[in-house]
Write a protein that holds these residues in place. Structure first.
Motif, short mmCIF file in Angstrom:
data_model
loop_
_atom_site.label_atom_id
_atom_site.label_comp_id
_atom_site.label_asym_id
_atom_site.label_seq_id
_atom_site.Cartn_x
_atom_site.Cartn_y
_atom_site.Cartn_z
N PRO A 55 7.99 -1.26 -1.95
CA PRO A 55 7.26 -0.14 -1.34
C PRO A 55 7.07 1.01 -2.34
CG PRO A 55 9.53 -0.13 -0.61
CD PRO A 55 9.36 -1.34 -1.47
N SER A 56 5.99 0.95 -3.05
CA SER A 56 5.65 2.00 -4.00
C SER A 56 4.14 2.17 -3.99
CB SER A 56 6.13 1.62 -5.40
OG SER A 56 5.51 0.43 -5.82
N VAL A 57 3.67 3.21 -4.63
CA VAL A 57 2.23 3.45 -4.72
C VAL A 57 1.85 3.46 -6.19
CG1 VAL A 57 0.35 5.04 -4.21
CG2 VAL A 57 2.24 4.79 -2.59
N PRO A 58 1.05 2.51 -6.65
CA PRO A 58 0.58 1.34 -5.90
C PRO A 58 1.72 0.35 -5.68
CG PRO A 58 -0.06 1.14 -8.20
CD PRO A 58 0.60 2.50 -8.04
#
Length: 98
Positions: A46-49
């Motif tokens: 769960p990270s961006v991106p």
């Protein structure tokens, strides 16, 4: 792919760079099939991106010695195979097998 993942988790682009000549579509299909067969685990962080990596499962890891043996065999015999292909192609001009 199995040999590459035997060295540890890899991201998609790392796999694509390591496996020369593979298209993005073929790599995607191969990874999905290996995941479906229980040989590869796909992990989304769960990270961006979003970051995704691929690693061998226990079952996939148990396969590495066999795949490595096959890869070693093919490297040891690549000259003989290339000569056989060349002889076959010259004996069978116009054959579609390539």
């Amino acid at each position: 792919m199995i040999v590459e993942l035997a060295a540890g988790p890899r991201r998609f682009r790392q796999l694509q760079r390591a496996i020369h000549g593979i298209s993005q579509r073929m790599l995607t299909l191969t990874v999905r099939r290996l995941e479906r067969d229980g040989l590869v685990l796909r992990t989304v962080y769960p990270s961006v991106p979003a970051q995704v990596d691929y690693r061998l499962t226990e079952t996939g890891t148990s396969l590495t010695h066999l795949v490595k043996a096959l890869a070693d065999w093919s490297l040891a015999h690549r000259d003989v195979i290339a000569e056989a292909r060349q002889a076959y192609d010259s004996d069978h001009p116009g054959n579609e097998i390539r």
